[in-house]
Motif scaffolding. Structure first.
Motif, PDB file in Angstrom:
ATOM      1  N   GLU A   1       0.820  -1.212   0.000  1.00 19.97           N
ATOM      2  CA  GLU A   1       0.000   0.000   0.000  1.00 19.97           C
ATOM      3  C   GLU A   1       0.856   1.266   0.000  1.00 19.97           C
ATOM      4  O   GLU A   1       0.338   2.365   0.210  1.00 19.97           O
ATOM      5  N   GLY A   2       2.124   1.114  -0.243  1.00 19.13           N
ATOM      6  CA  GLY A   2       3.017   2.270  -0.242  1.00 19.13           C
ATOM      7  C   GLY A   2       3.252   2.818  -1.640  1.00 19.13           C
ATOM      8  O   GLY A   2       2.647   2.369  -2.620  1.00 19.13           O
ATOM      9  N   PRO A   3       4.145   3.791  -1.788  1.00 15.98           N
ATOM     10  CA  PRO A   3       4.429   4.415  -3.084  1.00 15.98           C
ATOM     11  C   PRO A   3       5.398   3.583  -3.921  1.00 15.98           C
ATOM     12  O   PRO A   3       6.176   2.786  -3.379  1.00 15.98           O
TER      13      PRO A   3
ATOM     14  N   GLN B   1       8.311  -2.858  11.447  1.00 18.40           N
ATOM     15  CA  GLN B   1       7.654  -1.615  11.058  1.00 18.40           C
ATOM     16  C   GLN B   1       7.254  -1.587   9.583  1.00 18.40           C
ATOM     17  O   GLN B   1       6.652  -0.616   9.132  1.00 18.40           O
ATOM     18  N   VAL B   2       7.576  -2.641   8.845  1.00 22.01           N
ATOM     19  CA  VAL B   2       7.304  -2.648   7.405  1.00 22.01           C
ATOM     20  C   VAL B   2       5.802  -2.586   7.134  1.00 22.01           C
ATOM     21  O   VAL B   2       5.331  -1.827   6.277  1.00 22.01           O
ATOM     22  N   GLY B   3       5.024  -3.387   7.843  1.00 18.93           N
ATOM     23  CA  GLY B   3       3.575  -3.369   7.714  1.00 18.93           C
ATOM     24  C   GLY B   3       3.097  -3.541   6.288  1.00 18.93           C
ATOM     25  O   GLY B   3       3.595  -4.395   5.544  1.00 18.93           O
ATOM     26  N   ASP B   4       2.136  -2.698   5.880  1.00 16.60           N
ATOM     27  CA  ASP B   4       1.602  -2.786   4.518  1.00 16.60           C
ATOM     28  C   ASP B   4       2.350  -1.886   3.546  1.00 16.60           C
ATOM     29  O   ASP B   4       1.943  -1.727   2.393  1.00 16.60           O
ATOM     30  N   GLY B   5       3.443  -1.280   3.980  1.00 13.50           N
ATOM     31  CA  GLY B   5       4.266  -0.442   3.119  1.00 13.50           C
ATOM     32  C   GLY B   5       3.945   1.033   3.176  1.00 13.50           C
ATOM     33  O   GLY B   5       4.650   1.845   2.563  1.00 13.50           O
TER      34      GLY B   5
END
Length: 568
Positions: free
Chosen positions: A383-385, A438-442
């Motif tokens: 879900e990140g860039p 801390q990576v999580g969903d990005g």
């Protein structure tokens, strides 16, 4: 006088003077402009006939030569009647324009892929180029770039046609002088050719365009012949008929990871612009592996591709066939040649998966590679860039692999093929390592991406692009080795390598096609199986370590770990 009557014309009334043409009013200026246009047209024609196909060969000496095509073309145009001459001039100009466009494509392909443009196979790559531009420049920038290229091609075709037509018309108006000059230049060409005269490089007597057309024709013929020959070659497979219970018997029970690091080439380790940082990272990560109980051995492989087309390197490594063009790739992936990943699947002793963050649409090749399941960019939950071309950071891709596959309970060990993309050009912005929890969903990468460097500020700066390339390799290596140290076990075996060298602006115009390859294992007996390979201890191969063609790895690996070739 009635309304229908017309007044008689006055015969003595003088007619209004016709407006003077610009040429008449400025005869000297018009003559100078005409000669300038003619000279520019002649220079354009000679430039097109003499231009090299590699950026590093654009030197003054290349253009201080006599093109035989110009001499022969002038002789033909001088003797032709008007209408045939115009037709021949227009056709010649259009053809010269097309050849110029092809030469420009050669320049670009040599710069990025280390080879010339293949007029049979390479058209399909323009779709990938457009996608790359969209990822790095945005949709608007990509559309603008495509429009600019189309306009440039049209300009080249039109200008070259007009240039040949202009020179032809001038020669016809000055036929005697043009004939004498053509004879003198032709005699000079013959003399220089006979004596082999040259300036600082190529001979003064040039036949560049003729030789290039011959080369293109030969390459087309070779490509067509290669298609049939390779189809036969792909059907031959030493392990193609080997039963599953006779494959990879010495790796049973091991979790095997095969990871490709994008653009991880020999230059990353040996080029002074990148070596210090990359070597320090390799040394530090090797120490971390040793501390965690792992050992490693490394060597060199010569990739089938350079600067791009990563899938050619992947398929060469996994299939044991030399796949250096798109036609070979289509041929082999449409067949049933055994791949290294497919060998693991055939045994039935492993679950086989692929982690492909660079794949953004359906990928039917997964079946050819023998993968039970493929996680592409749409299935990894990011879900990140995006980071330019790379859809997600390598650390995230590995974290998703842990969450979706590696960290789950299984009834059999796991064989995974993982493509790491953060080191893909344009090498900006580059992700940063963060704590794994801390990576999580990005989403955490939003700030990192915004704080990163602009691709345009890096990619076109010869110094910065090398520095950032080196940093991207460090990031990918850090991500991979840190993952193994944190999530690996006593049964972990990692094979990781580069798919190809970076493009010439980073690796150098005369760089090799070599890439590093390493095998990491917690169980020392795994590395004992390859003692006779002569590889260097650790994850940094020595300069003197063996260099093999990439297509030789599959059979060497299968043999080393207990596989039996099929009986013929």
């Amino acid at each position: 006088m009635s309304a229908g009557d017309q007044p008689a014309e006055t015969p003595d009334e003088p007619a209004a003077p016709a407006p003077r043409k610009w040429r008449d009013r400025h005869a000297v200026a018009a003559r100078n402009v005409g000669w300038a246009v003619t000279a520019l047209s002649l220079l354009l024609v000679c430039f097109a006939l003499l231009m090299p196909t590699s950026a590093d060969k654009f030197t003054p000496g290349v253009f201080l030569r006599i093109p035989v095509e110009a001499v022969l073309g002038a002789a033909v145009l001088i003797v032709l009647p008007r209408r045939p001459r115009i037709v021949v001039a227009i056709l010649s100009g259009a053809i010269l324009g097309v050849l110029t466009v092809l030469n420009l494509l050669d320049v670009g392909f040599n710069m990025f892929l280390g080879r010339g443009f293949n007029v049979v196979l390479d058209w399909v790559l323009f779709d990938d180029a457009q996608s790359y531009l969209k990822d790095t420049m945005g949709n608007g920038g990509a559309i603008g770039a495509v429009i600019a290229v189309v306009v440039l091609v049209l300009i080249v075709l039109v200008v070259m046609t007009l240039a040949v037509l202009r020179v032809s018309n001038v020669m016809t108006r000055n036929r005697d002088a043009a004939s004498r000059l053509t004879l003198v230049v032709g005699t000079a060409w013959v003399t220089c050719a006979a004596l082999g005269l040259q300036l600082s490089g190529p001979g003064i007597a040039a036949r560049t365009t003729v030789a290039r057309v011959e080369d293109r024709v030969n390459r087309v013929q070779a490509t067509l012949k290669d298609e049939a020959a390779f189809a036969k070659e792909a059907k031959k497979d030493a392990f193609g008929g080997t039963p599953g219970d006779q494959l990879l018997t010495d790796l049973r029970g091991k979790d095997v990871m095969i990871a490709f690091i994008e653009s991880y080439g020999r230059s990353a380790i040996e080029d002074e612009a990148t070596a210090a940082g990359v070597d320090a990272t390799l040394t530090a990560k090797n120490e971390a592996l040793t501390k965690a109980g792992y050992s490693a051995k490394s060597g060199w492989l010569t990739s089938a591709t350079y600067g791009g087309s990563s899938w050619l390197g992947h398929s060469t490594f996994l299939s044991g066939l030399w796949i250096n063009n798109q036609n070979r790739y289509r041929t082999v992936t449409a067949g049933e040649h055994l791949t290294l990943t497919g060998a693991f699947q055939r045994t039935g002793a492993w679950r086989t998966v692929g982690v492909m963050p660079g794949v953004q649409k359906n990928w039917p090749e997964g079946k050819f590679y023998g993968l039970d399941n493929v996680y592409d960019s749409r299935e990894l939950g990011y879900e990140g860039p995006k980071f330019s071309w790379s859809t997600m950071p390598d650390q995230y891709a590995l974290s998703a692999f842990e969450r979706l596959e590696h960290g789950k309970k299984r009834d059999k060990p796991l064989m995974s093929e993982i493509i790491l993309t953060s080191s893909h050009q344009p090498w900006a912005p580059i992700p940063k390592m963060i704590p794994w929890d801390q990576v999580g969903d990005g989403s955490v990468y939003e700030g990192i991406e915004k704080a990163g460097k602009d691709p345009a500020d890096v990619f076109y700066d010869s110094k910065k692009v090398k520095e950032e390339y080196g940093k991207s390799i460090q990031y990918s290596v850090n991500s991979l080795i840190d993952y193994v140290v944190k999530y690996g076990s006593k049964n972990t075996v990692l094979v990781f390598l580069g798919d190809h060298q970076p493009l010439a602006s980073v690796s150098g115009s005369n760089a090799s096609r070599d890439v590093p390859v390493s095998i990491v294992a917690h169980d020392k007996s795994v590395l004992d199986k390859i003692d006779d390979w002569g590889w260097t201890d650790g994850i940094k191969p020595d300069k003197s370590a063996p260099v093999w063609r990439m297509d030789s790895f599959r059979d060497r690996f299968l043999t080393a770990y207990g596989s039996t070739p099929a009986k013929r």
